[in-house]
Scaffold this active site. Structure first.
Site, PDB file in Angstrom:
ATOM      1  N   ASN A 106      30.256   7.387  23.998  1.00  0.00           N
ATOM      2  CA  ASN A 106      31.546   7.268  23.320  1.00  0.00           C
ATOM      3  C   ASN A 106      32.702   7.426  24.307  1.00  0.00           C
ATOM      4  OD1 ASN A 106      33.195   8.965  20.545  1.00  0.00           O
ATOM      5  ND2 ASN A 106      33.222   6.834  21.155  1.00  0.00           N
TER       6      ASN A 106
ATOM      7  N   GLN B 158      68.966 -24.856  52.852  1.00  0.00           N
ATOM      8  CA  GLN B 158      68.173 -23.740  52.336  1.00  0.00           C
ATOM      9  C   GLN B 158      66.710 -24.150  52.226  1.00  0.00           C
ATOM     10  OE1 GLN B 158      70.897 -21.336  49.286  1.00  0.00           O
ATOM     11  NE2 GLN B 158      70.478 -23.380  48.551  1.00  0.00           N
TER      12      GLN B 158
ATOM     13  N   TYR C 272      31.227  15.692  12.991  1.00  0.00           N
ATOM     14  CA  TYR C 272      30.981  14.260  13.135  1.00  0.00           C
ATOM     15  C   TYR C 272      30.066  13.999  14.329  1.00  0.00           C
ATOM     16  CZ  TYR C 272      31.638   9.372  14.331  1.00  0.00           C
ATOM     17  OH  TYR C 272      31.409   8.063  14.644  1.00  0.00           O
TER      18      TYR C 272
END
EC number: 4.3.1.24
Length: 667
Positions: free
Chosen positions: A255, A343, A103
């Site tokens: 690639n 708090q 390929y």
């Protein structure tokens, strides 16, 4: 080497000790994130990057990407890799000569791989031609051109991948790309056009185009000059002319996932630093907001088990440990426990719980990208040891797309807590005595402080939250449905780079605001001390004794008057301390009135009446206090304050000094 022949794979193809690589992956996440970031910064600054194929780090990629700005970092190739690279290249040529069907060597590409040819060189040339499909704007750094820093990152990553000897490319081509890097010659790549599925085909083809001397190829030189291929070769010192690609070499160049993973490396280097910075800024926020350090207590976080949270709390605890601001805040809480909520609000109190998971995400993404930049990710892979070409899909850039989507979400979350803290800081309803928008000027009507900054922060955060949306769920089938699933890795990396830039804007704005708050606390402390001294002096003069030296009942008012000064926010009256509509004068008067009402029968005597002294006390204060307050402002502007800035005794001081002294960031 076996019998003089290079072998590029183990006999069974797997590492027996850790065949699935989970052990290595887990080991990479041991230890401290802080230590990792310190190591990353150290690697970023090193003058040489040595490539062998398997040890590249995101910080080295970031260092090379930034080197084009004048801070040159040299790349060196491992000579030990030459034999493996040559072996795979020779195998391709021998395979071609034997007529083996492979390929991308004897076939077409992708959906047209059913086509056959024996002209391997021409096939590679055609590959580069049809992939040169990008669109550029005018100029070499236009909105349609990949940033040159990202191109440098991609070049480095691609060299590293190809060095491992599974790609069928000549070592001389890798040396040529290295010379481009070392001589600051950067090919021009299109910003868009890749789906990072069969790798970053389109942008990488422009590097191949420069190497082969395509007429449309361009590069940028060290001074930003535009170069054609011939000039680029000459300036880089690449001899022997343009490359005539051999079979498989074009495919080897294009690639791969190098553009996406290269940009991801740049992004993650900055994301790690910004994540650490957010922890430090949260601690400074606690200091200037007079927060309670209890939120960092190690037991709280040990019981939650999450490592990112535990480390975030530990870093904040370290910064707050021994802080002069924390000590001063503790006195405020003890003096008047009802002055503020029991708090702190969530943006401070839960900052370790909020930031910890984001840091874990960024850290995990960093390790994923480091694996990617050290991976062989093209197709086919040349396995010389088994005399075969392996057809697979390592070009699929899913690790990039997924890690970048996750990182972007974490960056957005950091931005969210940043604007939450910033919004508290500039709001005088929440910031425990700091002026609205941190103005602090003599005339509040002419000083709007960070009002514009707050508007900008809302803009930044809105865009950042939009960018948090994922990219990877927008995949489109491509290339005649051959590339029917694709990672969109580079697109996601680009969006994450945008998110990082926005978080840098937010962090910079916030840091300057924190420095402004530190200066205002310094001014506040000196001003309060001066006001207390002045009130005390006036009280002693007016309220203590009469003209004949007799002690007055009003002498007992001084302690309560000073308590008023201690409890009243300085910036609620600083622009005009004796204005009767401001709370200071109202509350001082109320103290005297309360004492007068409790004065009993002695109040009827004009000589011992407290009511009779109120006007005198106020007149005396009005004559002295404004001048004293102004003298404090002048001393503040001249840097001659009597009480030194508390920040100098704090562990957060280096950051303040960097902004105020090294950068000159006055507001």
């Amino acid at each position: 080497m076996e019998n003089g022949t290079h072998v590029n794979g183990s006999a069974n193809g797997f590492c027996i000790k850790d065949p699935l690589n989970w052990g290595v992956a887990a080991e990479a996440l041991t230890g401290s994130h802080l230590d990792e970031v310190k190591k990353m910064v150290g690697e970023f600054r090193k003058p040489v990057v040595k490539l062998g194929g398997e040890t590249l780090t995101v910080s080295q990629v970031a260092g090379i990407s930034a080197a084009g700005d004048g801070n040159m970092v040299k790349v060196e190739l491992s000579e030990a890799a030459r034999a493996g690279v040559k072996a795979s290249s020779d195998w391709v040529m021998e395979s071609m000569n034997k007529g083996t069907d492979s390929y991308g060597v004897t076939t077409g590409f992708g959906a047209t791989s059913h086509r056959r040819t024996k002209n391997g060189g021409a096939l590679q040339k055609e590959l580069i031609r049809f992939l040169n499909a990008g669109i550029f704007g005018n100029g070499t750094e236009s909105s349609h051109t990949l940033p040159h820093s990202a191109t440098r990152a991609a070049m480095l990553v691609r060299i590293n991948t190809l060095l491992q000897g599974y790609s069928g490319i000549r070592f001389e081509i890798l040396e040529a790309i290295t010379k481009f890097l070392n001589n600051n010659i950067t090919p021009c790549l299109p910003l868009r056009g890749t789906i990072t599925a069969s790798g970053d085909l389109v942008p990488l083809s422009y590097i191949a185009g420069l190497l082969t001397g395509r007429p449309n190829s361009k590069a940028v030189g060290p001074a930003g000059e535009v170069l054609n291929a011939e000039s680029a070769f000459a300036q880089a010192g690449v001899e022997g002319g343009f490359f005539e690609l051999q079979p498989k070499e074009g495919l080897a160049l294009v690639n791969g996932t190098a553009v996406g993973s290269g940009m991801a490396s740049m992004v993650l280097f900055e994301a790690n630093v910004l994540a650490l910075l957010s922890e430090v800024l949260s601690a400074i926020f606690a200091e200037v907001m007079q927060g309670k350090p209890e939120f960092t207590d190690h037991l709280t976080h040990k019981l939650k088990h999450h490592p990112g949270q535990i480390e975030a709390a530990a870093i904040m605890e370290y910064i707050l440990d021994g802080s002069d601001y924390v000590k001063a805040a503790q006195k405020v809480h003890e003096m008047d426990p009802l002055q503020k909520p029991k708090q702190d609000r969530y943006a401070l109190r839960t900052s370790p719980q909020w930031l910890g998971p984001q840091i874990e995400v960024i850290r995990s993404a960093t390790k994923m990208i480091e694996r990617e930049i050290n991976s062989v990710n093209d197709n086919p892979l040349i396995d010389v040891s088994r005399n075969k070409a392996l057809h697979g899909g390592n070009f699929q850039g899913t690790p990039i797309g997924v890690s970048m989507d996750n990182t972007r979400l974490a960056i957005a979350a950091i931005g969210k807590v940043t604007i939450a803290q910033f919004s508290e800081l500039v709001n005088d309803f929440y910031n425990n005595g700091l002026p609205s928008h941190l103005s602090g000027g003599r005339n509040p009507s002419l000083d709007s402080g960070f009002k514009g900054g707050e508007i900008a922060m809302a803009s930044y955060c809105s865009e950042l939250q939009f960018l948090a949306n994922p990219v990877t769920n927008h995949v489109q089938s491509a290339e005649q449905h051959n590339q029917d699933v694709n990672s969109l890795g580079l697109i996601s990396a680009r969006k994450t780079a945008e998110a990082v830039d926005i978080l840098k804007l937010m962090s910079s704005t916030y840091l300057v605001a924190l420095c402004q708050s530190i200066d205002l606390r310094h001014l506040e402390e000196n001003m309060k001390s001066t006001v207390k001294n002045t009130v005390s002096q006036v009280a002693k003069k007016v309220l203590t004794m009469g003209v004949n030296g007799e002690l007055h009942p009003s002498r007992f008012c001084e302690k309560d008057l000073l308590r008023v000064v201690d409890r009243e926010y300085v910036f609620a009256y600083a622009d005009d301390p004796c204005l009767t509509t401001y709370p200071l004068m109202q509350k001082l008067r109320q103290v005297l009135v309360d004492h007068a009402l409790n004065n009993g029968e002695t109040e009827k005597n004009a000589n011992t009446s407290i009511f009779q002294k109120i006007a005198t006390f106020e007149d005396e204060l009005k004559a002295i206090l404004p001048k004293e307050v102004e003298s404090v402002r002048v001393a503040f502007e001249n840097g001659t304050m009597s009480i030194p800035n508390r920040i100098k005794a704090c562990r957060s001081y280096p950051l303040y000094r960097f902004v105020r002294e090294e950068l000159g960031g006055a507001t």
